[in-house]
Design a protein around this motif. Structure first.
Motif, PDB file in Angstrom:
ATOM      1  N   ARG A  43       0.825  -1.216   0.000  1.00 29.31           N
ATOM      2  CA  ARG A  43       0.000   0.000   0.000  1.00 29.31           C
ATOM      3  C   ARG A  43       0.856   1.262   0.000  1.00 29.31           C
ATOM      4  N   ASP A  74       0.547   3.313  -3.094  1.00 29.63           N
ATOM      5  CA  ASP A  74      -0.737   3.905  -3.457  1.00 29.63           C
ATOM      6  C   ASP A  74      -0.610   5.427  -3.506  1.00 29.63           C
ATOM      7  N   PRO A 120      -2.497   9.074  -3.549  1.00 29.86           N
ATOM      8  CA  PRO A 120      -3.797   9.670  -3.250  1.00 29.86           C
ATOM      9  C   PRO A 120      -4.354  10.380  -4.469  1.00 29.86           C
ATOM     10  N   SER A 141      -0.750  10.524   3.560  1.00 29.39           N
ATOM     11  CA  SER A 141      -2.137  10.064   3.487  1.00 29.39           C
ATOM     12  C   SER A 141      -3.142  11.182   3.709  1.00 29.39           C
ATOM     13  N   THR A 154      -6.889   8.695   1.648  1.00 29.67           N
ATOM     14  CA  THR A 154      -6.966   7.244   1.535  1.00 29.67           C
ATOM     15  C   THR A 154      -8.223   6.683   2.196  1.00 29.67           C
TER      16      THR A 154
END
Length: 343
Positions: free
Chosen positions: A205, A208, A210, A284, A299
């Motif tokens: 993750r 990932d 945003p 995040s 997230t």
């Protein structure tokens, strides 16, 4: 049911041999069309999510058309089989580099790869493992690239999913290139504990990205159940949430840090945060974007809804009182009366 080696003679295609070996290993299988669509070559394959086919059925599928590819059905029917699908080689190599300094993650990767690792036609990777006793999750994206177009970089195939595997060749993939097994086999897929799976997912993750941040003018409004009226600096009759939002002793650090959030950096008054368990350079959430004293989360991997702004009181209620705003207001009222308002 056992499928003896004698049932797989030399004239049986490699795809059928692998399909029969998968059945021996307790894995449900389905044939895949060779027209580049990557679809199952069946009118309906849903029954094989809860029932493994017989050897006779599998032979009929692949002897009818040897050009067909092979897919394994993931989830409970295949012994809690899970596949990690890396979309391209660059993402896979970046992840491998990111865990080089972590002995636990490196050993975890080696264990999985020894059991089953293959290269996809696009240059990506498939890592297969089993995780009995874990939650029966549906397939999910773990890392998504947002620009210049949305692209899933890493995803899982779990309950109700399928994963196309070696020795699928030819028209099975749109590129015409093959799936190539690098290590292991369908008979040697390893088994992980749920805690190891979560450790693995957390490391993935980290890649990932945003979604693009909304401009200040388009930030969604705060939406606590009963909006608090504005207060004067010495209005002792104001609601506890108002007092909390305006209290100079209350900072985002005092709210978020005790709950495992990490402050990555502060730039021009704006805080950049990582949620608990996230690793890597990406953040995040932000606080105080554009001078507005809100938390804005990107997230979906937290208690907060992504793509909306939260006041300090809302964040406090979610993190410390499970979203019970009445309980949060009651607790703050008592704290202000005792002279200890700071979180």
């Amino acid at each position: 049911m056992q499928y003896s080696p004698a049932s797989r003679s030399a004239d049986v295609s490699p795809v059928l041999q692998t399909a029969l070996a998968a059945l021996e290993a307790g894995i449900s299988v389905v044939p895949i069309c060779h027209d580049g669509t990557k679809r199952p070559a069946l009118s309906s394959w849903k029954r094989w999510q809860t029932l493994r086919p017989t050897a006779a059925e599998v032979k009929a599928w692949f002897q009818r058309d040897p050009r067909r590819g092979l897919a394994l059905v993931t989830g409970r029917i295949s012994g809690s089989l899970i596949a990690i699908d890396f979309d391209d080689e660059a993402t896979f190599l970046a992840w491998r580099q990111s865990i080089q300094g972590d002995r636990t993650l490196n050993e975890l990767y080696e264990e999985i790869a020894h059991g089953y690792e293959e290269r996809t036609p696009s240059g990506g990777r498939h890592l297969l493992f089993r995780c009995p006793g874990g939650t029966d999750s549906r397939s999910q994206p773990l890392a998504v690239r947002q620009r210049p177009r949305r692209q899933v970089l890493i995803e899982t195939k779990e309950e109700g999913g399928i994963i196309i595997v070696d020795p699928s060749r030819g028209g099975v993939h749109p590129s015409g290139r093959p799936y190539l097994r690098l290590c292991g086999s369908v008979s040697s897929i390893c088994q992980l504990a749920p805690t190891d799976r979560e450790l693995l997912y957390t490391s993935l993750r980290a890649f990932d990205e945003p979604p693009p941040r909304a401009t200040c003018s388009s930030l969604p409004p705060c939406s606590s159940p009963a909006p608090f009226r504005s207060l004067a600096s010495r209005d002792l009759g104001s609601r506890p949430g108002d007092l909390f939002n305006r209290d100079p002793q209350v900072t985002w650090e005092s709210i978020l840090l005790p709950k495992g959030w990490e402050l990555v950096r502060i730039a021009q008054g704006e805080g950049y945060w990582r949620h608990p368990g996230k690793v890597g350079a990406k953040h995040s959430a932000t606080t105080n974007y554009g001078g507005h004293d809100f938390l804005y989360v990107f997230t979906p991997s937290t208690v907060f809804q992504p793509q909306r702004a939260y006041s300090k009181f809302e964040a406090y209620a979610l993190l410390y009182h499970g979203g019970d705003f009445r309980a949060a207001a009651k607790a703050l009222k008592q704290r202000y009366r005792s002279g200890q308002p700071k979180v």
